[in-house]
Design an enzyme around this catalytic site. Structure first.
Site, short mmCIF file in Angstrom:
data_model
loop_
_atom_site.label_atom_id
_atom_site.label_comp_id
_atom_site.label_asym_id
_atom_site.label_seq_id
_atom_site.Cartn_x
_atom_site.Cartn_y
_atom_site.Cartn_z
N ARG A 99 0.91 -1.21 -0.07
CA ARG A 99 0.05 0.07 -0.01
C ARG A 99 0.90 1.21 -0.06
NH1 ARG A 99 -4.23 -1.53 4.73
NH2 ARG A 99 -2.35 -2.39 5.52
N LEU A 127 -6.02 -2.89 -3.12
CA LEU A 127 -7.46 -3.88 -3.77
C LEU A 127 -8.37 -3.02 -4.58
CD1 LEU A 127 -7.36 -6.38 -0.76
CD2 LEU A 127 -6.22 -6.56 -3.13
N ALA A 147 -2.80 -11.17 -1.12
CA ALA A 147 -3.39 -10.11 -0.57
C ALA A 147 -4.96 -10.41 -0.22
CB ALA A 147 -3.21 -8.86 -1.19
N TYR A 220 -14.90 -12.70 7.90
CA TYR A 220 -13.43 -13.00 7.26
C TYR A 220 -13.93 -14.54 6.10
CZ TYR A 220 -8.94 -14.82 6.19
OH TYR A 220 -7.93 -15.32 5.67
N LYS A 224 -13.50 -14.84 2.06
CA LYS A 224 -12.62 -15.61 1.48
C LYS A 224 -13.49 -16.63 0.55
CE LYS A 224 -8.76 -16.10 1.83
NZ LYS A 224 -7.73 -15.56 0.98
#
Length: 245
Positions: A99, A127, A147, A220, A224
């Protein structure tokens, strides 16, 4: 000082400082500063200067054409760092996305053993933005997409994880394809497979996906799962000949 009369310091981007004090140096303190050259000549220019003959030049051009460069996203993460360390040891040229280069470069280069600027380059790419991705993927044959956002605490809204995970993966895929990448590897997780089931004994394989509507599927886990499913759908529709793993 007297206890350490010699010092050798490597800074980011190839800068190196070497200092020596008496009695190691004979005539007082000595400091040497080495700076990387700017605007290094390409193979064509070196050939015009007579650095090598035509046969050697053809061999060098073939080696350059056959080299394999890999882009590793999320370069400051633990998994990406270990992956880049192994790739560099095996002779790969590695591009890494971060970043902020200013905040990451020195520590990351030190962690990787101060690889040469020719072997390891950093690019700023996030992203949720197209900026920097084309430059990062240019010349690469492979991409390891590592990432993915993972917060230290629960996000205010699950989309704070889901959207950047999904959109960042699709962005990396799109720029990889456009750059001519032949193989794209996405770091998966058990989070995309084993959640969303009630108590019991199960056998999980690659055909199984987490049920994101199940009560135990937290943000999370959803990020994914959704990111990988979106990636596989995109590759099937738009990936062309690029291999996806």
């Amino acid at each position: 000082d007297d206890a350490t009369p010699c010092a050798d310091v490597r800074w980011e981007d190839g800068v190196r400082v070497h200092a020596v004090l008496p009695p190691v140096s004979c005539e007082g303190p000595v400091i040497s500063i080495r700076l990387p050259g700017l605007g290094a000549p390409d193979l064509d220019e070196l050939g015009r200067r007579g650095t090598f003959d035509a046969r050697t030049g053809a061999r060098l051009e073939a080696l350059v054409a056959d080299r394999e460069n890999v882009l590793v996203t999320g370069a400051t993460g633990y998994i990406a760092g270990e992956l880049m360390r192994q790739l560099l040891r095996k002779g790969w040229t590695v591009h890494g996305t971060v970043r902020s280069i200013a905040n990451s470069s020195a520590g990351l280069r030190a962690r990787l053993g101060h690889p040469s600027p020719a072997a390891f380059r950093l690019f700023e790419a996030q992203l949720m933005s197209d900026a920097g991705w084309a430059e990062a993927a240019a010349g690469c044959t492979h991409v390891a997409h590592v990432a993915s956002p993972i917060p230290a605490q629960a996000p205010r809204h699950e989309d704070d994880l889901i959207v950047p995970a999904r959109e960042g993966t699709l962005r990396a895929l799109r720029f990889a394809r456009d750059a001519g990448v032949t193989r794209f590897v996405q770091t998966s997780s058990t989070a995309a497979v084993v959640y969303g089931v009630d108590r019991g004994t199960y056998t999980f394989d690659e055909s199984r996906w987490t049920d994101i509507d199940h009560p135990d599927a937290y943000p999370y886990v959803k990020s994914k799962t959704i990111a990988e499913r979106a990636a596989r759908d995109w590759v099937a529709a738009q990936g062309g000949d690029m291999e996806f793993v």
